[in-house]
Design a protein around this motif. Structure first.
Motif, short mmCIF file in Angstrom:
data_model
loop_
_atom_site.label_atom_id
_atom_site.label_comp_id
_atom_site.label_asym_id
_atom_site.label_seq_id
_atom_site.Cartn_x
_atom_site.Cartn_y
_atom_site.Cartn_z
N MET A 139 7.09 45.10 35.69
CA MET A 139 6.90 43.84 34.92
C MET A 139 6.94 42.64 35.84
O MET A 139 7.59 42.63 36.88
CB MET A 139 8.01 43.73 33.85
N ASN A 140 6.31 41.65 35.44
CA ASN A 140 6.20 40.43 36.24
C ASN A 140 6.87 39.30 35.47
O ASN A 140 6.59 39.08 34.29
CB ASN A 140 4.70 40.16 36.43
N LYS A 165 6.53 36.07 36.14
CA LYS A 165 5.80 34.80 36.25
C LYS A 165 5.06 34.47 34.95
O LYS A 165 4.52 33.40 34.78
CB LYS A 165 4.80 34.89 37.40
N GLY A 166 5.07 35.46 34.05
CA GLY A 166 4.29 35.36 32.81
C GLY A 166 4.29 34.03 32.10
O GLY A 166 3.24 33.47 31.83
N GLN A 167 5.45 33.49 31.81
CA GLN A 167 5.53 32.31 30.93
C GLN A 167 5.08 31.01 31.59
O GLN A 167 4.87 30.02 30.91
CB GLN A 167 6.97 32.10 30.45
N ILE A 168 4.96 31.01 32.88
CA ILE A 168 4.70 29.74 33.57
C ILE A 168 3.47 29.02 33.03
O ILE A 168 3.51 27.83 32.71
CB ILE A 168 4.55 29.97 35.08
N HIS A 169 2.35 29.72 32.89
CA HIS A 169 1.12 29.05 32.46
C HIS A 169 1.23 28.54 31.04
O HIS A 169 0.74 27.47 30.71
CB HIS A 169 -0.07 29.98 32.62
N THR A 170 1.89 29.32 30.17
CA THR A 170 2.09 28.87 28.78
C THR A 170 2.90 27.58 28.77
O THR A 170 2.54 26.62 28.10
CB THR A 170 2.84 29.94 27.98
N GLY A 197 0.83 24.79 29.82
CA GLY A 197 -0.04 24.37 28.71
C GLY A 197 0.72 23.47 27.74
O GLY A 197 0.24 22.40 27.34
N VAL A 198 1.91 23.89 27.38
CA VAL A 198 2.72 23.09 26.44
C VAL A 198 3.06 21.73 27.05
O VAL A 198 2.94 20.69 26.40
CB VAL A 198 4.01 23.86 26.07
N ALA A 214 1.41 20.09 29.38
CA ALA A 214 0.20 19.25 29.44
C ALA A 214 -0.12 18.70 28.06
O ALA A 214 -0.49 17.53 27.90
CB ALA A 214 -0.97 20.07 29.98
N THR A 215 0.06 19.54 27.04
CA THR A 215 -0.19 19.11 25.67
C THR A 215 0.71 17.94 25.28
O THR A 215 0.25 16.92 24.77
CB THR A 215 0.09 20.29 24.72
N VAL A 273 -0.46 14.77 26.96
CA VAL A 273 -1.65 14.17 26.33
C VAL A 273 -1.25 13.48 25.03
O VAL A 273 -1.64 12.34 24.75
CB VAL A 273 -2.71 15.26 26.07
N ILE A 274 -0.42 14.17 24.22
CA ILE A 274 -0.05 13.60 22.92
C ILE A 274 0.75 12.31 23.10
O ILE A 274 0.50 11.30 22.44
CB ILE A 274 0.75 14.63 22.10
N THR A 287 -1.42 9.43 24.19
CA THR A 287 -2.20 8.89 23.07
C THR A 287 -1.32 8.03 22.16
O THR A 287 -1.69 6.92 21.78
CB THR A 287 -2.81 10.03 22.25
N ASP A 329 -1.37 35.23 29.66
CA ASP A 329 -0.51 34.05 29.71
C ASP A 329 -1.34 32.80 30.02
O ASP A 329 -1.21 31.76 29.37
CB ASP A 329 0.53 34.27 30.81
N GLY A 375 -1.92 29.47 27.59
CA GLY A 375 -1.69 28.12 28.10
C GLY A 375 -2.93 27.26 27.99
O GLY A 375 -2.89 26.13 27.49
N ALA A 389 -4.96 20.77 22.10
CA ALA A 389 -4.38 19.44 22.15
C ALA A 389 -5.44 18.41 22.51
O ALA A 389 -5.51 17.33 21.91
CB ALA A 389 -3.25 19.41 23.16
#
Lengths: 197, 157
Positions: free
Chosen positions: A1-2, A4-9, A12-13, A15-16, A19-20, A23, B16, B20, B27
């Protein structure tokens, strides 16, 4: 198992959120948005105000078979024995209803029937004490976006009240003689406040 | 030939990354549509027809139809009558309404009934933006003595 999985999610959150918030900040920072009442209803306010002006203006023109203009007739429609405007109930002025006669019909058909509420006040002069005001039609408190239109009306000593009494010979009327030595009785301003309901 | 070793990490990373990217894309789309919504009222297309209808109603009310004193709110029935002899295109060019705009004029009494045959122009389309301007006046002469509402509709077709 790795792991690093959650990093990109999470990226994304993040960055979201960025942006919000950017605005939201931009919207907060600008003073005028379409939801501020000043811009959203500016056009409507202008139209309502012009309707008020038009109604008063055209009501202040002579009609065939009437002694006074419809506006003056309504303002002079005073019942000397009851000390109220003719047809008024609990108070001396009209509450929650239009005055009887041509002016009232016009107000009903052009304003009330189209969802526009109005109050009418009468501003008059006292010889040495400046101007005073009393309500003529009271339909409640105006909203924040209410607009006002005015019409000046001259009353003369020999104008007659609704029941035929000459103005100068009556002392129950709300408006006094501002100039007893001349034929002029008073200069009043009919003020209509209009708002959308 | 060497067969690459199977890795468990590969798919997880892709999935993943996709989650993301999707969250971010959502968004951005929502933000853009919100921002577009906030500036919609300021875009010019409806303002022009509003200005035209305001100007036209004012020209008619205080000039073309007015009797004598332009500021009195009295309209002259004879002048209205003769103005309605014009075709809709003559009216449009007289009032300076651009060719591509639709135009309708209706004069009705307080109950909403059209006075005489004082209605001209096609009825406005069901879709699109429409600017309306109402003026209230007292029409005098030619057997018409009543309070009337002059309604101008302008739309871009």
């Amino acid at each position: 198992m790795n792991d690093k999985g959650q990093i990109h999610t999470l990226e994304g959150v993040a960055a979201t959120l960025l942006v919000i918030f950017a605005t939201l900040y931009a919207v907060q920072a600008s003073a005028v948005t379409p939801t501020s009442s000043s811009t959203a209803s500016q056009e409507i306010e202008m139209q309502i105000q012009r309707m008020g002006e038009d109604i008063l203006k055209q009501a202040n023109t002579d009609r065939v078979g009437m002694n006074h203009t419809p506006l003056k007739t309504a303002v002079l429609n005073w019942n000397t024995s009851s000390g109220k405007f003719e047809g008024a109930e609990s108070r001396f002025y009209y509450r929650g209803r239009a005055p009887p006669g041509v002016l009232g019909e016009t107000l009903n058909k052009t304003l009330s029937d189209k969802g526009i509420a109005y109050n009418i006040d009468i501003v008059y002069n006292r010889a040495s004490e400046g101007t005073h005001v009393f309500p003529f039609v009271d339909n409640g408190d105006p909203s924040d976006n209410a607009v006002v239109a005015r019409q000046v009306l001259l009353l003369y000593d020999d104008d007659t009240l609704g029941d035929g009494t000459q103005l100068v010979k009556d002392d129950t009327y709300r408006i006094p003689d501002m100039s007893p030595n001349t034929g002029l009785y008073n200069v009043v301003v009919v003020r209509i406040t209009l708002w959308r309901i | 030939m060497r067969i690459p070793e199977k890795s468990d990490a590969g798919q997880l990373l892709t999935l993943d990354f996709m989650i993301g990217a999707t969250i971010f894309a959502f968004a951005v789309v929502l933000t853009l549509s919100f921002v577009a919504g906030t500036i919609a009222p300021f875009t010019a297309n409806s303002d022009e027809t509003i200005l035209t209808s305001e100007r036209v109603s004012d020209t008619l009310y205080s000039n073309r139809f007015a009797s004598g004193d332009a500021s009195s709110g009295v309209l002259d029935a004879a002048r209205v009558d003769s103005y309605f002899d014009k075709t809709i295109d003559e009216m449009k060019s007289d009032l300076g309404i651009p060719e591509e705009y639709g135009f309708n004029i209706t004069i009705s009494d307080r109950d909403g009934n059209v006075i005489k045959n004082w209605i001209k122009g096609p009825s406005p389309p069901d879709a699109g933006s429409l600017s309306t301007s109402n003026r209230i006046g007292y029409i005098r002469g030619s057997g018409v003595n009543e309070t009337a509402i002059v309604e101008i509709k302008v739309w871009s077709s």
